[in-house]
Write a protein that holds these residues in place. Structure first.
Motif, PDB file in Angstrom:
ATOM      1  N   ASN A 107      38.114  19.107  69.126  1.00 41.11           N
ATOM      2  CA  ASN A 107      39.564  18.812  69.811  1.00 41.11           C
ATOM      3  C   ASN A 107      40.399  17.490  69.499  1.00 41.11           C
ATOM      4  OD1 ASN A 107      38.904  16.650  72.554  1.00 41.11           O
ATOM      5  ND2 ASN A 107      37.205  18.672  71.836  1.00 41.11           N
ATOM      6  N   CYS A 108      41.031  16.783  70.405  1.00 42.23           N
ATOM      7  CA  CYS A 108      41.571  16.087  69.122  1.00 42.23           C
ATOM      8  C   CYS A 108      40.823  14.641  69.360  1.00 42.23           C
ATOM      9  CB  CYS A 108      43.403  15.535  70.056  1.00 42.23           C
ATOM     10  SG  CYS A 108      44.003  16.893  69.346  1.00 42.23           S
ATOM     11  N   PRO A 109      40.557  13.246  68.440  1.00 46.08           N
ATOM     12  CA  PRO A 109      39.665  11.980  68.790  1.00 46.08           C
ATOM     13  C   PRO A 109      40.643  11.570  70.041  1.00 46.08           C
ATOM     14  CG  PRO A 109      40.395  12.410  66.856  1.00 46.08           C
ATOM     15  CD  PRO A 109      41.533  13.437  67.361  1.00 46.08           C
ATOM     16  N   HIS A 110      40.083  11.148  71.302  1.00 45.67           N
ATOM     17  CA  HIS A 110      40.317  10.278  72.583  1.00 45.67           C
ATOM     18  C   HIS A 110      39.518   9.479  72.439  1.00 45.67           C
ATOM     19  CE1 HIS A 110      37.481  13.555  73.800  1.00 45.67           C
ATOM     20  NE2 HIS A 110      37.572  12.922  74.834  1.00 45.67           N
ATOM     21  N   ARG A 111      39.846   8.652  73.616  1.00 51.54           N
ATOM     22  CA  ARG A 111      39.545   8.389  74.839  1.00 51.54           C
ATOM     23  C   ARG A 111      39.558   8.178  76.228  1.00 51.54           C
ATOM     24  NH1 ARG A 111      37.528   8.240  70.666  1.00 51.54           N
ATOM     25  NH2 ARG A 111      36.263   6.046  68.831  1.00 51.54           N
ATOM     26  N   SER A 177      48.507  15.006  62.125  1.00 55.66           N
ATOM     27  CA  SER A 177      49.218  15.716  62.236  1.00 55.66           C
ATOM     28  C   SER A 177      49.390  17.088  61.442  1.00 55.66           C
ATOM     29  CB  SER A 177      49.598  14.792  60.439  1.00 55.66           C
ATOM     30  OG  SER A 177      50.387  15.509  59.498  1.00 55.66           O
ATOM     31  N   PHE A 178      49.163  17.956  62.471  1.00 56.92           N
ATOM     32  CA  PHE A 178      48.986  19.172  61.964  1.00 56.92           C
ATOM     33  C   PHE A 178      50.208  20.016  61.384  1.00 56.92           C
ATOM     34  CE2 PHE A 178      50.787  18.179  66.266  1.00 56.92           C
ATOM     35  CZ  PHE A 178      51.839  19.610  66.735  1.00 56.92           C
ATOM     36  N   ASP A 179      49.663  21.234  61.092  1.00 54.71           N
ATOM     37  CA  ASP A 179      50.671  21.933  60.846  1.00 54.71           C
ATOM     38  C   ASP A 179      51.066  22.629  61.394  1.00 54.71           C
ATOM     39  OD1 ASP A 179      49.412  21.278  57.848  1.00 54.71           O
ATOM     40  OD2 ASP A 179      47.434  22.583  58.393  1.00 54.71           O
ATOM     41  N   ARG A 180      50.947  22.876  62.293  1.00 53.57           N
ATOM     42  CA  ARG A 180      51.394  23.947  63.303  1.00 53.57           C
ATOM     43  C   ARG A 180      50.550  23.967  65.267  1.00 53.57           C
ATOM     44  NH1 ARG A 180      51.226  30.622  61.758  1.00 53.57           N
ATOM     45  NH2 ARG A 180      49.444  30.871  60.270  1.00 53.57           N
ATOM     46  N   GLU A 181      51.315  24.410  66.394  1.00 47.95           N
ATOM     47  CA  GLU A 181      50.938  25.014  67.076  1.00 47.95           C
ATOM     48  C   GLU A 181      50.635  26.568  67.204  1.00 47.95           C
ATOM     49  OE1 GLU A 181      52.180  22.386  70.760  1.00 47.95           O
ATOM     50  OE2 GLU A 181      53.729  22.455  69.238  1.00 47.95           O
ATOM     51  N   PHE A 249      45.715  22.836  67.820  1.00 45.78           N
ATOM     52  CA  PHE A 249      46.781  22.054  66.187  1.00 45.78           C
ATOM     53  C   PHE A 249      45.928  23.057  65.306  1.00 45.78           C
ATOM     54  CE2 PHE A 249      47.033  18.394  69.208  1.00 45.78           C
ATOM     55  CZ  PHE A 249      48.507  19.166  69.643  1.00 45.78           C
ATOM     56  N   GLN A 250      46.662  23.668  64.171  1.00 44.04           N
ATOM     57  CA  GLN A 250      45.857  23.868  63.336  1.00 44.04           C
ATOM     58  C   GLN A 250      46.107  22.939  61.818  1.00 44.04           C
ATOM     59  OE1 GLN A 250      47.512  27.512  61.099  1.00 44.04           O
ATOM     60  NE2 GLN A 250      46.431  26.681  59.457  1.00 44.04           N
ATOM     61  N   CYS A 251      44.923  22.393  61.749  1.00 45.34           N
ATOM     62  CA  CYS A 251      45.263  20.913  60.991  1.00 45.34           C
ATOM     63  C   CYS A 251      44.459  22.003  59.209  1.00 45.34           C
ATOM     64  CB  CYS A 251      44.318  20.082  60.846  1.00 45.34           C
ATOM     65  SG  CYS A 251      44.915  19.557  62.355  1.00 45.34           S
ATOM     66  N   GLY A 252      45.168  22.119  58.192  1.00 48.20           N
ATOM     67  CA  GLY A 252      44.877  22.843  57.747  1.00 48.20           C
ATOM     68  C   GLY A 252      43.626  24.214  57.472  1.00 48.20           C
ATOM     69  N   THR A 254      41.321  24.242  59.881  1.00 48.99           N
ATOM     70  CA  THR A 254      40.270  23.786  60.585  1.00 48.99           C
ATOM     71  C   THR A 254      41.660  23.775  62.027  1.00 48.99           C
ATOM     72  OG1 THR A 254      39.146  22.289  59.328  1.00 48.99           O
ATOM     73  CG2 THR A 254      39.431  21.959  61.739  1.00 48.99           C
ATOM     74  N   LEU A 255      40.473  24.383  63.123  1.00 50.16           N
ATOM     75  CA  LEU A 255      41.700  24.329  64.529  1.00 50.16           C
ATOM     76  C   LEU A 255      41.344  23.283  65.575  1.00 50.16           C
ATOM     77  CD1 LEU A 255      41.552  28.140  65.377  1.00 50.16           C
ATOM     78  CD2 LEU A 255      43.069  26.968  64.784  1.00 50.16           C
ATOM     79  N   LEU A 256      42.304  22.291  66.568  1.00 50.53           N
ATOM     80  CA  LEU A 256      40.971  21.735  67.208  1.00 50.53           C
ATOM     81  C   LEU A 256      42.137  22.416  68.166  1.00 50.53           C
ATOM     82  CD1 LEU A 256      42.162  18.097  65.849  1.00 50.53           C
ATOM     83  CD2 LEU A 256      39.670  19.502  65.376  1.00 50.53           C
ATOM     84  N   VAL A 257      41.261  21.566  69.239  1.00 56.06           N
ATOM     85  CA  VAL A 257      41.693  22.512  71.226  1.00 56.06           C
ATOM     86  C   VAL A 257      42.757  21.069  71.639  1.00 56.06           C
ATOM     87  CG1 VAL A 257      41.054  23.308  73.335  1.00 56.06           C
ATOM     88  CG2 VAL A 257      39.879  24.494  71.636  1.00 56.06           C
ATOM     89  N   ASN A 258      44.398  21.649  71.829  1.00 56.74           N
ATOM     90  CA  ASN A 258      44.718  21.205  72.572  1.00 56.74           C
ATOM     91  C   ASN A 258      44.629  20.771  74.209  1.00 56.74           C
ATOM     92  OD1 ASN A 258      47.119  18.320  73.123  1.00 56.74           O
ATOM     93  ND2 ASN A 258      48.798  20.042  72.858  1.00 56.74           N
ATOM     94  N   GLU A 259      44.930  21.839  74.615  1.00 57.30           N
ATOM     95  CA  GLU A 259      44.675  22.455  75.974  1.00 57.30           C
ATOM     96  C   GLU A 259      43.882  23.416  76.292  1.00 57.30           C
ATOM     97  OE1 GLU A 259      48.407  20.906  78.232  1.00 57.30           O
ATOM     98  OE2 GLU A 259      48.070  18.743  77.256  1.00 57.30           O
TER      99      GLU A 259
END
Length: 383
Positions: A107-111, A177-181, A249-252, A254-259
């Motif tokens: 998922n997205c880097p976060h704090r 900076s993601f390619d699409r949701e 989010f699709q980043c290249g 790779t998929l990162l979970v948003n919610e």
């Protein structure tokens, strides 16, 4: 069979409509008044909440922000699906992030921030482009602040100064900076069977979902495999029952979970027209113990939200494959009033129908239509 839904909005209404042909009676709870209402007419029903819980075969929710004392009462019945724990994950981003990290889901880097002074360290560790989110009660772009340069930090601190961050912490995410949701809508049965719908591409405007297209164009086998693995890990990890939506989010490659949304979801409304079994029917099937239905897309489909708008030509129904779903609400700015589903034989045809639709609706309320119609009309790939 009877199902009691906590929440009396459009999702409860669509569950009612999906349940009727199956002989499933769906009732709704107005969680503000704790009274029973009909999911479509909203007229009060005679039974008390306690009587409805006793009579129901299953209890479920149409949104995550159900008062916890009601969820506790429902959980004690042994009929609540998904579980209270899973529902609270969708209502609290701190819980959500903990689940994703514990299950090793990217998922997205976060704090997590409980004091305003911690924001300075977030800039050092995550960079000076950040999305700051309230951990509870934020949706459709509400409860979010964007920092695009370090000079904005003091102003943002000032706007956050009245919040009790010990009670409701902030989630500070690196702005990617993601390619699409994308979103994946899937369903898990009581016995652990899992089925997923095709990946959906989602287009947002000012924090709200405006258009979904399914199957999402240009999905590689690697991305599809990742999405299925993410859903399975989450659904099995939570011992989930019902429909679960995973926004990514699709980043290249790779998929990162948003919610996560532990319920039927706006980005799955296309399934009413584009799939053999809608997300609403499959959710009901799962929680009452019926076999799950087919989740394949019969045809390319689009869902267009009607937001803050009640004035448009119903002649849009003259477009072949066009279906209107009106929620019967009073018009209000940024309020979801309904949605329109479009189906077509291919993406080009879907784009052309979307362009036709733009001619029947006010452009200011449907800002995503022209560009998406043009993009789809140029696609030659097969879904």
């Amino acid at each position: 069979m009877r199902v009691l839904v906590y929440g009396a909005g459009q999702l409860a209404q669509m569950m009612y409509l999906a349940g009727a042909p199956l002989g499933i009676e769906v009732e709704a709870v107005d969680v503000n008044t704790e009274t029973l209402v009909h999911p479509v007419s909203k007229l009060p029903l005679e039974a008390t909440l306690a009587q409805a819980i006793e009579a129901a075969d299953a209890l479920t929710v149409e949104f995550e922000h159900v008062p916890e004392h009601l969820l506790e009462q429902a959980e004690k019945s042994g009929k609540l699906m998904p579980s209270m724990e899973a529902i609270l994950v969708g209502a609290d981003r701190v819980r959500e992030k903990a689940l994703l990290d514990n299950l090793q889901v990217a998922n997205c880097p976060h704090r997590i921030v409980t004091q305003l002074d911690e924001l300075d360290r977030c800039l050092q560790e995550l960079g000076d482009k950040l999305i700051i989110k309230a951990s509870r009660d934020g949706y459709d772009g509400y409860g979010q602040w964007r920092l695009t340069e370090a000079a904005q930090l003091e102003d943002i601190k000032a706007s956050l100064s009245g919040l009790n961050l010990q009670q409701v912490p902030l989630i500070v995410e690196q702005m990617l900076s993601f390619d699409r949701e994308l979103s994946l809508i899937g369903v898990r049965s009581k016995s652990g069977e899992i089925k997923v719908y095709p990946l959906t591409e989602n287009l947002h405007y000012q924090g709200q979902l405006h258009v979904s297209v399914a199957p999402a164009p240009g999905v590689t086998q690697a991305i599809w495999q990742q999405a299925q693995e993410i859903f399975t890990r989450l659904a099995q990890g939570m011992q989930y029952t019902g429909v679960l939506a995973v926004e990514m989010f699709q980043c290249g490659d790779t998929l990162l979970v948003n919610e996560l949304a532990p319920r039927v979801h706006n980005s799955g409304h296309w399934t009413n027209s584009g799939s053999d079994t809608s997300q609403f029917e499959n959710h009901l099937r799962a929680i009452v113990g019926l076999p799950l239905g087919d989740t394949q897309a019969r045809t390319p489909a689009a869902m267009v939200n009607i937001i803050g708008c009640g004035a448009f030509s119903r002649d849009l129904l003259s477009i072949p494959g066009c279906h209107l779903h009106w929620y019967g609400k009073t018009v209000r700015e940024k309020r979801k009033m309904g949605h329109i589903n479009l189906t077509a034989d291919n993406y080009q045809q879907l784009g052309n129908k979307m362009a036709q639709l733009a001619g029947y609706v006010p452009s200011e309320a449907f800002p995503m239509l022209p560009d998406e119609a043009e993009k789809l009309s140029k696609l030659t790939e097969k879904p």
